[in-house]
Design an enzyme around this catalytic site. Structure first.
Site, PDB file in Angstrom:
ATOM      1  N   SER A 190      22.704  61.752 -42.064  1.00 34.51           N
ATOM      2  CA  SER A 190      22.384  61.412 -40.670  1.00 34.51           C
ATOM      3  C   SER A 190      22.842  62.523 -39.720  1.00 34.51           C
ATOM      4  CB  SER A 190      23.091  60.107 -40.262  1.00 34.51           C
ATOM      5  OG  SER A 190      23.037  59.969 -38.844  1.00 34.51           O
ATOM      6  N   ASP A 212      18.308  59.105 -36.669  1.00 33.52           N
ATOM      7  CA  ASP A 212      18.653  57.810 -36.049  1.00 33.52           C
ATOM      8  C   ASP A 212      18.120  57.744 -34.626  1.00 33.52           C
ATOM      9  OD1 ASP A 212      21.654  57.838 -37.886  1.00 33.52           O
ATOM     10  OD2 ASP A 212      20.136  56.257 -37.965  1.00 33.52           O
ATOM     11  N   GLY A 264      23.859  51.301 -33.977  1.00 34.53           N
ATOM     12  CA  GLY A 264      24.140  51.703 -32.594  1.00 34.53           C
ATOM     13  C   GLY A 264      25.007  52.929 -32.461  1.00 34.53           C
ATOM     14  N   GLY A 288      30.147  56.833 -37.280  1.00 37.84           N
ATOM     15  CA  GLY A 288      31.604  56.839 -37.388  1.00 37.84           C
ATOM     16  C   GLY A 288      32.264  55.482 -37.478  1.00 37.84           C
ATOM     17  N   ASP A 314      23.168  52.105 -45.259  1.00 35.99           N
ATOM     18  CA  ASP A 314      23.327  52.977 -44.094  1.00 35.99           C
ATOM     19  C   ASP A 314      24.489  52.535 -43.193  1.00 35.99           C
ATOM     20  OD1 ASP A 314      21.110  53.798 -41.273  1.00 35.99           O
ATOM     21  OD2 ASP A 314      23.029  54.614 -41.924  1.00 35.99           O
ATOM     22  N   GLY A 315      25.525  53.414 -43.149  1.00 38.41           N
ATOM     23  CA  GLY A 315      26.582  53.179 -42.151  1.00 38.41           C
ATOM     24  C   GLY A 315      27.971  53.118 -42.758  1.00 38.41           C
ATOM     25  N   GLY A 316      28.811  54.061 -42.342  1.00 41.82           N
ATOM     26  CA  GLY A 316      30.222  54.021 -42.763  1.00 41.82           C
ATOM     27  C   GLY A 316      30.461  54.392 -44.208  1.00 41.82           C
ATOM     28  N   GLY A 358      26.648  60.010 -42.435  1.00 43.05           N
ATOM     29  CA  GLY A 358      26.675  60.939 -41.297  1.00 43.05           C
ATOM     30  C   GLY A 358      28.042  61.577 -41.228  1.00 43.05           C
TER      31      GLY A 358
HETATM   32  C1  DX5 Z   1      24.017  53.670 -37.138  1.00 43.61           C
HETATM   33  C2  DX5 Z   1      23.044  54.601 -37.876  1.00 43.61           C
HETATM   34  C3  DX5 Z   1      23.649  55.203 -39.117  1.00 43.61           C
HETATM   35  C4  DX5 Z   1      24.898  56.044 -38.805  1.00 43.61           C
HETATM   36  C5  DX5 Z   1      25.389  56.716 -40.060  1.00 43.61           C
HETATM   37  O1  DX5 Z   1      23.319  52.924 -36.183  1.00 43.61           O
HETATM   38  O2  DX5 Z   1      21.891  53.895 -38.275  1.00 43.61           O
HETATM   39  O3  DX5 Z   1      22.659  56.026 -39.759  1.00 43.61           O
HETATM   40  O4  DX5 Z   1      24.572  57.026 -37.858  1.00 43.61           O
HETATM   41  O5  DX5 Z   1      26.493  57.483 -39.673  1.00 43.61           O
HETATM   42  P1  DX5 Z   1      27.931  57.193 -40.326  1.00 43.61           P
HETATM   43  O6  DX5 Z   1      27.777  57.617 -41.781  1.00 43.61           O
HETATM   44  O7  DX5 Z   1      28.846  58.083 -39.546  1.00 43.61           O
HETATM   45  O8  DX5 Z   1      28.201  55.741 -40.191  1.00 43.61           O
HETATM   46 ZN    ZN Z   2      20.560  55.041 -39.623  1.00 45.80          ZN
END
Ligand code: DX5
Ligand code: ZN
Length: 219
Positions: free
Chosen positions: A7, A34, A146, A149, A179-181, A201
């Site tokens: 991301s 995103d 949203g 991190g 997706d996420g964290g 990300g």
């Molecule tokens: C959150 C996004 C994710 C996020 C991933 O709304 O959809 O793709 O940016 O980033 P990390 O890996 O930092 O959670």
């Molecule tokens: Zn995403």
């Protein structure tokens, strides 16, 4: 072997070109774009993400994995189709009724793009089991959409497990994306739950050596 979709949400503008080159060398499988409209989620990233897609189309052939966190889905599908994304994923929660959702998935596929359906942490997989046959990807959010991190929400791993068991049992040809964290510390649990594509990300962008991180994530 999972695929990695990095991301670019947390990448600052003055770092974006260098980051794209680094991630290309690091062999990310996708660039995860995103797109947020400030309505479906508080943040608005659409201008930046369009600019980043301009750079990506001039620099690399690595496929784009576009994640639309928007209310006016058609508007943003039309904004990003010109970049020939490999995947456009739309949120189940952005639609009032299933027919609208099915029409939009058809529209994406008719435009030579794979169609994905995303569900937020509080949306149960039972809501989407009847449309798995018409999507290429299910994106299970492991954080509230949203921002980047955030910390992975552990209970979402059970959802992934339940979904991937169902898909295996029904022999449905579809990929599961989380997706996420997600980072090096928790990716093995995510893999065990049963995913094909992992979005990361912060876990990659903030690393000293993103090549090393991506290599270890794929292992
Ligand atoms: C959150 C996004 C994710 C996020 C991933 O709304 O959809 O793709 O940016 O980033 P990390 O890996 O930092 O959670
Ligand atoms: Zn995403």
């Amino acid at each position: 072997m999972v695929e990695i979709s990095t991301s670019l949400l947390s990448v600052k503008k003055d770092n974006i070109i260098k980051t794209i080159y680094n991630l290309e060398t690091a062999k990310t499988d996708y660039f995860h774009i995103d797109v947020m409209d400030g309505i479906f989620v508080e943040n608005n990233t659409s201008e930046d993400m369009l600019e980043y897609c301009d750079y990506l189309s001039n620099i690399t052939n690595i496929p784009l994995d576009v994640h639309l966190m928007v209310s006016d889905v058609r508007k943003y599908v039309d904004l990003f189709l010109p970049y020939n994304p490999n995947i456009i994923t739309i949120h189940y929660e952005a639609f009032k009724d299933k027919y609208e959702l099915l029409d939009m998935l058809d529209y994406i596929k008719l435009n030579n793009c794979k169609a994905g359906i995303a569900i937020k942490p509080n949306t149960d997989i039972s809501e989407i089991l009847d449309i798995l046959e018409v999507v290429h990807i299910v994106l299970v959010m492991t954080v509230e959409p949203g921002k980047g991190g955030q910390k992975l929400i552990d209970r979402t791993l059970n959802k992934i497990k339940e979904l991937s068991d169902y898909i295996k049992e029904k022999k449905i040809d579809i990929e599961v994306e989380a997706d996420g964290g997600i980072n090096l510390d928790n990716i093995s649990e995510v893999k065990e739950a049963g995913v094909d594509i992992v979005v990361s990300g912060t876990g990659i962008i903030q690393a000293e050596d993103c090549k090393e991180v991506i290599r270890n994530m794929k292992r």
